[in-house]
Enzyme design. Sequence first.
Site, PDB file in Angstrom:
ATOM      1  N   VAL A  52     -19.089   2.316  51.739  1.00  0.00           N
ATOM      2  CA  VAL A  52     -19.772   3.719  52.146  1.00  0.00           C
ATOM      3  C   VAL A  52     -18.750   4.946  51.995  1.00  0.00           C
ATOM      4  O   VAL A  52     -17.633   4.945  52.637  1.00  0.00           O
ATOM      5  CB  VAL A  52     -20.089   3.507  53.786  1.00  0.00           C
ATOM      6  CG1 VAL A  52     -20.626   4.857  54.135  1.00  0.00           C
ATOM      7  CG2 VAL A  52     -21.182   2.615  53.890  1.00  0.00           C
ATOM      8  N   PRO A  53     -19.004   5.686  51.071  1.00  0.00           N
ATOM      9  CA  PRO A  53     -18.027   6.727  50.708  1.00  0.00           C
ATOM     10  C   PRO A  53     -18.007   7.865  51.812  1.00  0.00           C
ATOM     11  O   PRO A  53     -18.618   9.009  51.335  1.00  0.00           O
ATOM     12  CB  PRO A  53     -18.763   7.291  49.103  1.00  0.00           C
ATOM     13  CG  PRO A  53     -20.307   7.070  49.518  1.00  0.00           C
ATOM     14  CD  PRO A  53     -20.323   5.935  50.275  1.00  0.00           C
ATOM     15  N   CYS A  54     -17.323   7.547  52.894  1.00  0.00           N
ATOM     16  CA  CYS A  54     -17.305   8.576  53.868  1.00  0.00           C
ATOM     17  C   CYS A  54     -16.630   9.812  53.448  1.00  0.00           C
ATOM     18  O   CYS A  54     -16.438  10.863  53.971  1.00  0.00           O
ATOM     19  CB  CYS A  54     -16.744   8.055  55.224  1.00  0.00           C
ATOM     20  SG  CYS A  54     -15.437   6.778  55.050  1.00  0.00           S
ATOM     21  N   HIS A  55     -15.927   9.676  52.212  1.00  0.00           N
ATOM     22  CA  HIS A  55     -14.938  11.008  51.896  1.00  0.00           C
ATOM     23  C   HIS A  55     -15.918  11.814  51.074  1.00  0.00           C
ATOM     24  O   HIS A  55     -15.432  12.975  50.866  1.00  0.00           O
ATOM     25  CB  HIS A  55     -13.781  10.358  50.929  1.00  0.00           C
ATOM     26  CG  HIS A  55     -14.544   9.582  49.650  1.00  0.00           C
ATOM     27  ND1 HIS A  55     -14.720   8.309  49.605  1.00  0.00           N
ATOM     28  CD2 HIS A  55     -14.570  10.141  48.503  1.00  0.00           C
ATOM     29  CE1 HIS A  55     -15.139   7.992  48.475  1.00  0.00           C
ATOM     30  NE2 HIS A  55     -15.109   9.004  47.782  1.00  0.00           N
TER      31      HIS A  55
END
Length: 104
Positions: free
Chosen positions: A51-54
């Site tokens: 999950v690319p929270c960035h």
Amino acid sequence: MTEFQNIVYNATIKIPCGQVTTYKLLAQYINCGSCQAVGQALKVNPFAPKVPCHRVISSSRTIGGFAGSTDAKVLAKKYALLASEGIVFKDGKVPKKFIFHYTK
DNA sequence: TGGTTGACAGTCC
DNA sequence: CGGACTGCCAACC
């Protein structure tokens, strides 16, 4: 794992590489009035870095926080991650062309 | 077991 | 720039 978290992660994964979205947009997409709830879910996300929270930033296109911290050193890593995807911050903000809008 | 309290990677006024 | 408000979660009676 709660239903809400599942929705947040599912929506976050939809962000295409090379683009970012905001907490507010994400919250609106999942029909949630509070963007803090989104941040809270991302903070404890068990799917990182799947999950690319960035790729999730604050409204006003500022970077916001990352990995549960607003520390400058941590944010520097977030900058680097985004830069590796072609996203560059201009004057501390992300140009509009990098903002991903969810389409239902 | 169930209701309440505090905290949060934010946003708006 | 400071405070209020938001929804969700975890912890605590």
